[in-house]
Scaffold this motif. Structure first.
Motif, PDB file in Angstrom:
ATOM      1  N   MET A 143      70.122  27.213  64.312  1.00 18.01           N
ATOM      2  CA  MET A 143      69.728  25.889  64.631  1.00 18.01           C
ATOM      3  C   MET A 143      68.283  26.165  65.165  1.00 18.01           C
ATOM      4  N   THR A 144      67.289  25.558  65.067  1.00 19.54           N
ATOM      5  CA  THR A 144      65.963  25.654  65.545  1.00 19.54           C
ATOM      6  C   THR A 144      65.644  24.329  66.273  1.00 19.54           C
ATOM      7  N   THR A 145      64.515  24.346  67.168  1.00 21.84           N
ATOM      8  CA  THR A 145      64.130  23.294  67.667  1.00 21.84           C
ATOM      9  C   THR A 145      62.790  23.136  67.690  1.00 21.84           C
ATOM     10  N   THR A 146      62.103  21.947  67.460  1.00 28.67           N
ATOM     11  CA  THR A 146      60.720  21.916  67.273  1.00 28.67           C
ATOM     12  C   THR A 146      60.101  20.985  68.466  1.00 28.67           C
ATOM     13  N   LEU A 147      59.046  21.626  68.924  1.00 32.29           N
ATOM     14  CA  LEU A 147      58.385  20.922  70.035  1.00 32.29           C
ATOM     15  C   LEU A 147      56.770  21.086  69.814  1.00 32.29           C
ATOM     16  N   ALA A 148      56.323  20.211  69.031  1.00 35.68           N
ATOM     17  CA  ALA A 148      54.753  20.243  68.569  1.00 35.68           C
ATOM     18  C   ALA A 148      53.969  19.051  69.250  1.00 35.68           C
ATOM     19  N   GLY A 149      52.855  19.576  69.463  1.00 32.07           N
ATOM     20  CA  GLY A 149      51.730  18.746  69.878  1.00 32.07           C
ATOM     21  C   GLY A 149      50.880  18.171  68.747  1.00 32.07           C
ATOM     22  N   GLY A 150      50.823  18.903  67.944  1.00 26.73           N
ATOM     23  CA  GLY A 150      50.115  18.586  66.644  1.00 26.73           C
ATOM     24  C   GLY A 150      48.324  18.276  67.106  1.00 26.73           C
ATOM     25  N   ARG A 151      47.848  17.100  66.544  1.00 26.33           N
ATOM     26  CA  ARG A 151      46.341  16.912  66.573  1.00 26.33           C
ATOM     27  C   ARG A 151      46.042  16.749  68.288  1.00 26.33           C
ATOM     28  N   ALA A 152      46.986  16.085  68.793  1.00 30.10           N
ATOM     29  CA  ALA A 152      46.742  15.780  70.270  1.00 30.10           C
ATOM     30  C   ALA A 152      46.450  16.927  70.969  1.00 30.10           C
ATOM     31  N   ALA A 153      47.167  18.117  70.710  1.00 30.54           N
ATOM     32  CA  ALA A 153      47.072  19.077  71.397  1.00 30.54           C
ATOM     33  C   ALA A 153      45.928  20.071  71.234  1.00 30.54           C
ATOM     34  N   ARG A 154      45.718  19.781  69.770  1.00 29.09           N
ATOM     35  CA  ARG A 154      44.456  20.642  69.437  1.00 29.09           C
ATOM     36  C   ARG A 154      42.928  19.975  69.973  1.00 29.09           C
TER      37      ARG A 154
ATOM     38  N   GLN B 140      49.606  30.982  77.830  1.00 28.48           N
ATOM     39  CA  GLN B 140      49.720  31.285  78.978  1.00 28.48           C
ATOM     40  C   GLN B 140      51.457  31.179  79.333  1.00 28.48           C
ATOM     41  N   PHE B 141      51.530  32.001  80.505  1.00 24.41           N
ATOM     42  CA  PHE B 141      53.029  31.979  80.912  1.00 24.41           C
ATOM     43  C   PHE B 141      53.302  31.660  82.216  1.00 24.41           C
ATOM     44  N   PHE B 142      54.467  31.584  82.688  1.00 26.76           N
ATOM     45  CA  PHE B 142      55.065  30.982  84.043  1.00 26.76           C
ATOM     46  C   PHE B 142      55.985  32.384  84.502  1.00 26.76           C
ATOM     47  N   ARG B 143      55.934  32.302  85.774  1.00 30.07           N
ATOM     48  CA  ARG B 143      57.252  33.135  86.306  1.00 30.07           C
ATOM     49  C   ARG B 143      58.462  32.184  86.761  1.00 30.07           C
ATOM     50  N   TRP B 144      59.344  32.246  86.014  1.00 30.48           N
ATOM     51  CA  TRP B 144      60.472  31.383  86.025  1.00 30.48           C
ATOM     52  C   TRP B 144      61.513  31.873  86.707  1.00 30.48           C
TER      53      TRP B 144
ATOM     54  N   ALA C  27      55.268  26.839  72.930  1.00 31.86           N
ATOM     55  CA  ALA C  27      54.891  25.677  72.339  1.00 31.86           C
ATOM     56  C   ALA C  27      53.641  24.753  73.175  1.00 31.86           C
ATOM     57  N   ALA C  28      52.887  24.249  72.520  1.00 32.35           N
ATOM     58  CA  ALA C  28      51.646  23.618  73.459  1.00 32.35           C
ATOM     59  C   ALA C  28      52.444  22.647  74.519  1.00 32.35           C
ATOM     60  N   PRO C  29      51.970  22.785  75.618  1.00 33.21           N
ATOM     61  CA  PRO C  29      52.542  21.706  76.864  1.00 33.21           C
ATOM     62  C   PRO C  29      52.511  20.415  76.432  1.00 33.21           C
ATOM     63  N   ARG C  30      53.643  19.889  76.811  1.00 33.15           N
ATOM     64  CA  ARG C  30      53.676  18.293  76.599  1.00 33.15           C
ATOM     65  C   ARG C  30      53.768  17.832  78.068  1.00 33.15           C
ATOM     66  N   PRO C  31      53.306  16.491  78.239  1.00 34.18           N
ATOM     67  CA  PRO C  31      53.544  15.596  79.516  1.00 34.18           C
ATOM     68  C   PRO C  31      54.924  15.636  80.033  1.00 34.18           C
ATOM     69  N   ASP C  32      55.979  15.702  79.065  1.00 33.53           N
ATOM     70  CA  ASP C  32      57.397  15.761  79.574  1.00 33.53           C
ATOM     71  C   ASP C  32      58.086  16.925  79.248  1.00 33.53           C
ATOM     72  N   MET C  33      57.555  17.986  78.811  1.00 35.83           N
ATOM     73  CA  MET C  33      58.322  18.940  78.200  1.00 35.83           C
ATOM     74  C   MET C  33      57.530  20.314  78.277  1.00 35.83           C
ATOM     75  N   LEU C  34      58.362  21.071  78.728  1.00 41.58           N
ATOM     76  CA  LEU C  34      57.491  22.931  78.375  1.00 41.58           C
ATOM     77  C   LEU C  34      58.761  23.646  77.579  1.00 41.58           C
ATOM     78  N   ARG C  35      58.388  24.525  76.844  1.00 43.40           N
ATOM     79  CA  ARG C  35      59.531  25.365  76.366  1.00 43.40           C
ATOM     80  C   ARG C  35      58.966  26.686  76.318  1.00 43.40           C
ATOM     81  N   ILE C  36      60.113  27.652  76.543  1.00 42.96           N
ATOM     82  CA  ILE C  36      59.957  29.066  76.380  1.00 42.96           C
ATOM     83  C   ILE C  36      61.002  29.709  75.317  1.00 42.96           C
TER      84      ILE C  36
ATOM     85  N   ALA D 169      52.034  29.159  70.091  1.00 41.59           N
ATOM     86  CA  ALA D 169      51.453  28.014  70.777  1.00 41.59           C
ATOM     87  C   ALA D 169      50.057  28.087  70.322  1.00 41.59           C
ATOM     88  N   LEU D 170      49.383  29.133  70.329  1.00 41.63           N
ATOM     89  CA  LEU D 170      47.887  29.088  69.753  1.00 41.63           C
ATOM     90  C   LEU D 170      47.829  28.689  68.526  1.00 41.63           C
ATOM     91  N   PHE D 171      48.668  29.329  67.617  1.00 39.03           N
ATOM     92  CA  PHE D 171      48.676  29.186  66.158  1.00 39.03           C
ATOM     93  C   PHE D 171      48.784  27.272  66.004  1.00 39.03           C
TER      94      PHE D 171
END
Length: 460
Positions: free
Chosen positions: A1-12, A270-274, A292-301, A355-357
């Motif tokens: 199973m995979t999970t997609t967390l994308a920002g698309g054009r807004a992130a760019r 970038q990274f965080f210390r979790w 993945a690109a940061p979103r207003p309501d979600m981050l992913r590692i 995330a950069l891709f």
């Protein structure tokens, strides 16, 4: 199973607004450090009378090594303060290397200072070289603040011993991390004898004021960025685990929700210390990149299970509170200076590259990602990468071992065959140190200037 967390054009679009190519301030900072060392030497020179005999020269050498050790101790702590100007502009991995190098120099100077000053004092007391131990005991028990200095020096040597490569690799990350925090105690304990017994501070009040200012400033930075800033960040955003998803065997993604996460200032790369506030994990803080690109309501590692902490992430329950420090790292779009970009990832180094891709602005054909893994089963997030490549018209390549275990050829010649204009690209590189060094040399052989190879180690 995979999970997609994308920002698309807004992130760019958000990334494009942040692109302001800037040179690293590393060289000016190193020049400033050298100027500070020169000022310390001048302080010693201006407060040292003419030296007429061997004993005087030995004592003077002990004082100058002590002053330089005290100066470097302040810098060692400054490099632990996680000042954003250093972490995000210079790069966390480079600051970590500076810290390690400064620590080695500091311990060497402290050792020279102790030996030389005690030898000089022994000669002044009419003792031979063999009387250094007796002189040291006398000084520690009679001179002000020398007892504290002795304890602090012992802590410094303990930290240095545990930081030796062979020993360090055998220690659990958490154990080494917490022992390393004793540096603060060591510096505090050794500071006071510098003021009370240092000849330079006794004869020059302005020097004492400067020394208090140096250590006071560093202390304020540590308190602000290591304590106050993380507390403010976590009280404001109140992060928690939303879900844990297995991407491939041994690799999981952790989705982290919170309030107004877009105001954290995090960028792709970038990274965080979790720190996850779950049983058995509360006292462990580890660095993981955003995948993945940061979103207003979600981050992913996305993390590969290679140790106790990373292996336990799959056990996290939704709702688990999260404590984070950051964002850190300089592997961001601000490093970009050319229209075409090559992203090179090795193993779990794919996380910041993914995330950069997604977010690096570019026309069709401008962005290329080369992903190195042991096998196709180890290509984490491959479905997402393929989807991003198709949407953007980007190029996606992988390099895996052959069925008989032969490693793929990543050389200057192979890079030039696959990407003929590679020397006109910016290159972002992330992966294990050995892999990163090999690829770096191949890129240089292919004609890519060093200033356009942007790399950061995730093993810190």
């Amino acid at each position: 199973m995979t999970t997609t967390l994308a920002g698309g054009r807004a992130a760019r679009r958000q990334t494009m607004r942040r692109i302001r190519p800037r040179r690293s301030p590393a060289v000016p900072l190193l020049l400033a450090v050298a100027a500070g060392a020169a000022a310390v030497l001048w302080l010693w020179w201006s407060s040292t009378p003419s030296i007429a005999d061997t004993t005087g020269r030995i004592v003077a050498a002990g004082r100058i090594t002590g002053l330089l050790a005290g100066y470097l101790m302040a810098l060692v702590v400054l490099q632990m303060a996680r000042v954003p100007a250093l972490e995000r502009r210079v790069g966390s991995d480079r600051v970590a290397r500076w810290h390690a190098m400064s620590g080695r120099y500091t311990v060497s100077l402290v050792l020279a200072h102790v030996f030389l000053i005690m030898w000089g004092y022994a000669r002044q007391a009419g003792r031979s070289l063999g009387g250094i131990v007796q002189q040291t005991v006398t000084s520690v028990t009679t001179l002000p603040d020398m007892g504290k200095a002795a304890v602090g020096t012992g802590l410094l040597f303990l930290i240095a011993l545990l930081s030796v490569g062979g020993i360090r690799r055998r220690l659990p990350y958490d154990g080494w991390y917490h022992v390393h925090l004793l540096t603060y105690a060591a510096v505090y304990l050794t500071f006071w004898h510098q003021i009370t017994t240092g000849n330079e501070f006794a004869v020059e009040p302005a020097a004492k004021t400067f020394w208090y200012g140096l250590y006071g400033t560093v202390t304020a930075l540590v308190l602000w960025y290591r304590i106050i800033t993380p507390v403010r960040l976590n009280l404001r955003h109140r992060m928690r685990v939303e879900a844990v998803v297995e991407e491939t065997p041994g690799i999981v993604s952790v989705l982290i929700g919170g309030r107004r996460l877009h105001r954290m200032g995090a960028e792709a790369g970038q990274f965080f210390r979790w720190r996850f506030l779950a049983p058995g994990m509360r006292f462990s803080s580890h660095p993981y990149s955003l995948s993945a690109a940061p979103r207003p309501d979600m981050l992913r590692i996305t993390v590969k299970a290679i140790g106790d902490h990373s292996s336990r992430l799959r056990e996290l329950e939704p709702g688990t509170k999260v404590w984070a420090e950051g964002p850190y790292g300089a592997l961001t779009a601000q490093r970009r200076s050319r229209g075409k970009v090559l992203l090179v990832a090795g193993g779990v180094g794919i996380t910041p590259m993914r995330a950069l891709f997604e977010t690096l602005p570019g026309a069709a054909g401008d962005i290329t990602l080369l992903y190195r893994a042991n096998s196709t089963q180890d290509l984490a997030l491959w479905g997402e990468l393929a989807g991003i490549a198709e949407e953007r018209g980007a190029r996606l390549m992988y390099a895996v071992n052959s069925p008989d275990g032969e490693r793929p050829d990543i050389s200057a010649e192979s890079l030039q065959r696959k990407i003929p204009d590679v020397d006109r690209h910016d290159v972002f590189l992330c992966g294990p140190p050995g892999f990163a060094q090999t690829v770096y040399q191949a890129l240089r052989g292919a004609g890519v200037p060093a200033r356009r190879i942007h790399h950061e180690s995730f093993e810190m």
